[in-house]
Design a protein around this motif. Sequence first.
Motif, PDB file in Angstrom:
ATOM      1  N   LEU A 262       0.819  -1.214   0.000  1.00 11.22           N
ATOM      2  CA  LEU A 262       0.000   0.000   0.000  1.00 11.22           C
ATOM      3  C   LEU A 262       0.852   1.263   0.000  1.00 11.22           C
ATOM      4  CD1 LEU A 262      -2.758  -1.133   2.529  1.00 11.22           C
ATOM      5  CD2 LEU A 262      -2.970  -0.926   0.038  1.00 11.22           C
ATOM      6  N   ALA A 263       2.048   1.171   0.569  1.00  5.14           N
ATOM      7  CA  ALA A 263       2.967   2.309   0.567  1.00  5.14           C
ATOM      8  C   ALA A 263       3.729   2.434  -0.748  1.00  5.14           C
ATOM      9  CB  ALA A 263       3.966   2.176   1.724  1.00  5.14           C
ATOM     10  N   GLY A 264       3.535   1.465  -1.665  1.00  2.00           N
ATOM     11  CA  GLY A 264       4.197   1.510  -2.963  1.00  2.00           C
ATOM     12  C   GLY A 264       5.601   0.951  -2.985  1.00  2.00           C
ATOM     13  N   ILE A 265       6.085   0.453  -1.848  1.00  2.00           N
ATOM     14  CA  ILE A 265       7.480   0.028  -1.747  1.00  2.00           C
ATOM     15  C   ILE A 265       7.744  -1.247  -2.534  1.00  2.00           C
ATOM     16  CG2 ILE A 265       9.250  -0.776  -0.126  1.00  2.00           C
ATOM     17  CD1 ILE A 265       7.890   1.150   1.929  1.00  2.00           C
ATOM     18  N   LEU A 266       6.835  -2.211  -2.451  1.00  2.00           N
ATOM     19  CA  LEU A 266       7.053  -3.472  -3.160  1.00  2.00           C
ATOM     20  C   LEU A 266       7.052  -3.259  -4.673  1.00  2.00           C
ATOM     21  CD1 LEU A 266       4.899  -6.006  -1.090  1.00  2.00           C
ATOM     22  CD2 LEU A 266       7.295  -5.357  -0.787  1.00  2.00           C
ATOM     23  N   GLN A 267       6.182  -2.403  -5.157  1.00  2.00           N
ATOM     24  CA  GLN A 267       6.083  -2.165  -6.596  1.00  2.00           C
ATOM     25  C   GLN A 267       7.341  -1.499  -7.156  1.00  2.00           C
ATOM     26  OE1 GLN A 267       3.871  -1.583  -4.180  1.00  2.00           O
ATOM     27  NE2 GLN A 267       1.864  -1.033  -4.990  1.00  2.00           N
ATOM     28  N   TRP A 268       8.095  -0.791  -6.306  1.00  2.00           N
ATOM     29  CA  TRP A 268       9.289  -0.087  -6.760  1.00  2.00           C
ATOM     30  C   TRP A 268      10.480  -1.014  -6.984  1.00  2.00           C
ATOM     31  CZ3 TRP A 268       8.994   4.109  -2.381  1.00  2.00           C
ATOM     32  CH2 TRP A 268       7.947   4.999  -2.670  1.00  2.00           C
ATOM     33  N   GLN A 269      10.410  -2.244  -6.506  1.00  2.13           N
ATOM     34  CA  GLN A 269      11.577  -3.123  -6.507  1.00  2.13           C
ATOM     35  C   GLN A 269      11.729  -3.884  -7.817  1.00  2.13           C
ATOM     36  OE1 GLN A 269      13.488  -2.515  -3.842  1.00  2.13           O
ATOM     37  NE2 GLN A 269      11.772  -1.163  -3.331  1.00  2.13           N
ATOM     38  N   ARG A 270      12.966  -4.234  -8.131  1.00  5.53           N
ATOM     39  CA  ARG A 270      13.237  -5.090  -9.296  1.00  5.53           C
ATOM     40  C   ARG A 270      12.879  -6.538  -8.982  1.00  5.53           C
ATOM     41  NH1 ARG A 270      13.368  -8.252 -12.447  1.00  5.53           N
ATOM     42  NH2 ARG A 270      14.719  -8.619 -14.249  1.00  5.53           N
ATOM     43  N   ALA A 271      13.100  -6.969  -7.739  1.00  6.25           N
ATOM     44  CA  ALA A 271      12.741  -8.314  -7.303  1.00  6.25           C
ATOM     45  C   ALA A 271      12.652  -8.322  -5.783  1.00  6.25           C
ATOM     46  CB  ALA A 271      13.754  -9.346  -7.786  1.00  6.25           C
ATOM     47  N   ILE A 272      11.904  -9.288  -5.251  1.00  5.64           N
ATOM     48  CA  ILE A 272      11.743  -9.453  -3.811  1.00  5.64           C
ATOM     49  C   ILE A 272      12.247 -10.842  -3.437  1.00  5.64           C
ATOM     50  CG2 ILE A 272      10.088  -9.572  -1.905  1.00  5.64           C
ATOM     51  CD1 ILE A 272       8.302  -7.683  -3.634  1.00  5.64           C
ATOM     52  N   PHE A 273      13.079 -10.903  -2.400  1.00  8.47           N
ATOM     53  CA  PHE A 273      13.707 -12.144  -1.981  1.00  8.47           C
ATOM     54  C   PHE A 273      13.253 -12.481  -0.567  1.00  8.47           C
ATOM     55  CE2 PHE A 273      16.211 -10.138  -5.165  1.00  8.47           C
ATOM     56  CZ  PHE A 273      16.713 -11.159  -5.958  1.00  8.47           C
ATOM     57  N   LEU A 274      12.750 -13.685  -0.382  1.00 10.57           N
ATOM     58  CA  LEU A 274      12.258 -14.110   0.922  1.00 10.57           C
ATOM     59  C   LEU A 274      13.220 -15.114   1.538  1.00 10.57           C
ATOM     60  CD1 LEU A 274       8.459 -14.567   0.130  1.00 10.57           C
ATOM     61  CD2 LEU A 274       9.649 -12.524   0.973  1.00 10.57           C
ATOM     62  N   GLY A 275      13.642 -14.822   2.764  1.00 15.37           N
ATOM     63  CA  GLY A 275      14.490 -15.731   3.505  1.00 15.37           C
ATOM     64  C   GLY A 275      13.651 -16.688   4.322  1.00 15.37           C
ATOM     65  N   ASP A 276      14.172 -17.071   5.481  1.00  8.34           N
ATOM     66  CA  ASP A 276      13.469 -18.012   6.351  1.00  8.34           C
ATOM     67  C   ASP A 276      12.572 -17.238   7.323  1.00  8.34           C
ATOM     68  OD1 ASP A 276      13.049 -19.949   8.654  1.00  8.34           O
ATOM     69  OD2 ASP A 276      14.150 -21.209   7.249  1.00  8.34           O
ATOM     70  N   PHE A 277      11.348 -17.721   7.520  1.00  6.43           N
ATOM     71  CA  PHE A 277      10.414 -17.072   8.437  1.00  6.43           C
ATOM     72  C   PHE A 277      10.182 -17.911   9.693  1.00  6.43           C
ATOM     73  CE2 PHE A 277       9.926 -14.714   4.642  1.00  6.43           C
ATOM     74  CZ  PHE A 277       9.495 -13.454   5.018  1.00  6.43           C
ATOM     75  N   ALA A 278      11.004 -18.936   9.872  1.00  6.34           N
ATOM     76  CA  ALA A 278      11.009 -19.737  11.105  1.00  6.34           C
ATOM     77  C   ALA A 278       9.594 -20.076  11.562  1.00  6.34           C
ATOM     78  CB  ALA A 278      11.767 -18.983  12.209  1.00  6.34           C
ATOM     79  N   MET A 279       8.805 -20.625  10.649  1.00  8.36           N
ATOM     80  CA  MET A 279       7.406 -20.901  10.974  1.00  8.36           C
ATOM     81  C   MET A 279       7.272 -22.026  11.993  1.00  8.36           C
ATOM     82  SD  MET A 279       5.981 -18.563   9.251  1.00  8.36           S
ATOM     83  CE  MET A 279       4.263 -18.985   9.496  1.00  8.36           C
ATOM     84  N   GLY A 280       8.126 -23.061  11.873  1.00  7.07           N
ATOM     85  CA  GLY A 280       8.061 -24.150  12.842  1.00  7.07           C
ATOM     86  C   GLY A 280       6.652 -24.703  12.989  1.00  7.07           C
ATOM     87  N   ARG A 281       6.114 -24.634  14.210  1.00  6.91           N
ATOM     88  CA  ARG A 281       4.770 -25.136  14.478  1.00  6.91           C
ATOM     89  C   ARG A 281       3.710 -24.036  14.480  1.00  6.91           C
ATOM     90  NH1 ARG A 281       5.818 -29.512  19.417  1.00  6.91           N
ATOM     91  NH2 ARG A 281       7.299 -30.834  18.283  1.00  6.91           N
ATOM     92  N   ILE A 282       4.076 -22.850  13.999  1.00  6.15           N
ATOM     93  CA  ILE A 282       3.122 -21.745  13.978  1.00  6.15           C
ATOM     94  C   ILE A 282       1.990 -22.048  12.999  1.00  6.15           C
ATOM     95  CG2 ILE A 282       2.797 -19.310  13.399  1.00  6.15           C
ATOM     96  CD1 ILE A 282       5.650 -18.813  14.305  1.00  6.15           C
ATOM     97  N   VAL A 283       0.765 -21.934  13.479  1.00  6.13           N
ATOM     98  CA  VAL A 283      -0.429 -22.194  12.672  1.00  6.13           C
ATOM     99  C   VAL A 283      -1.349 -20.992  12.770  1.00  6.13           C
ATOM    100  CG1 VAL A 283      -2.439 -23.687  12.367  1.00  6.13           C
ATOM    101  CG2 VAL A 283      -0.250 -24.688  13.047  1.00  6.13           C
TER     102      VAL A 283
END
Length: 362
Positions: A262-283
């Motif tokens: 909504l702030a326009g930040i993602l649209q400004w990027q050439r690419a977005i890279f996602l690392g680890d979000f350590a989800m584990g047992r999070i539901v």
Amino acid sequence: MLSRRSLLRTGLSLAAIGMLQACSSPLRRPTSPTAAYPTMPLQNQEITLLACSGSLPSAAQRQHGIDRLQQAGFDVTNREAIDRQYQRFAGTDQQRLQDLNQLSQRQDMPRMLLAGRGGYGACRLLPDIDYARLCPMLKEAGTQIMGYSDFTAIQLALLAKGGVGSFAGPMLYSDFGGRNISPYTMQQFIQATTTPDWVVRSQTMQSVNDHGEGIFWGGNLSVLSSLVGSPYLPDIRGGLLFLEDVGEQPYRLERMLQQLYLAGILQWQRAIFLGDFAMGRIVDAYDAGYTLDSVIAQLRQQLKVPILTGIPFGHIHDKTTLPLGYPARFNSSENGLELQFSDYPVHSTTGLTLENLLHNNL
């Protein structure tokens, strides 16, 4: 006898002119890779500790981290910072702020600034950091700034206010001081900080075949999204945005990503890279079938920007080290992902070996 700063001024005069000019303006599109950061002289093995966020509760673990760095040949300074405690923080706001601002009073800058740990509290320091004096000195000396998690706030602010890059990498308490230290993490730390044109690879199959370049930046999603609308979030167009987090339900991750959208930040990027979000047992509390994959799928529907996954970094035992605020190139395909970094400060390998860092592993 000439000081180290005088020697650096002689050897880096042309590069320093460009860097000092960049210190007063926000980062936009990347320039072509240059030799602005050659390998630094051997004599400076000083690591200065910073404790900008939460306290470091275990004295034994703090000491283990210092011992390992000393075994590798480093001179560890500002140790008192990691012993402090005020409420949940590693000292009062003024004490933690002083750790940063007092650097501008030095004659010679350290080889590295190393974060003690994450937690919370770094954002409280941002308005009072002396960026005007500190940023040019850090850039001229090629000081490496290392950390992640809540320390992302300091890293982003230095990048936004002074064009100072840093490294997403291991911290004193959880990594150097932790039990069963990770050989992978330590080897990646050594290579990234001593090797020009560092390359990070992931064998995770990507959804698009693509390649490109830009300034690689970002860090912890929660911290980054909290800086939206402030002067401490870099204004980077055409960048390579990296994100990771820990302990968040999928819907909370999506809400933060939507804030960036909504702030326009993602649209400004050439690419977005996602690392680890350590989800584990999070539901997800409302829908167990709503997962991180659901969040990524939704984001891909909204954006034309490629979203690439599998970067081996986050709140995990085995993590790589990533230069932030510096140029990078990427290639993605069904065979995986490759990132090549350039134009970041590197230092001598003398004394810095995996064997020394792993000595007396707990």
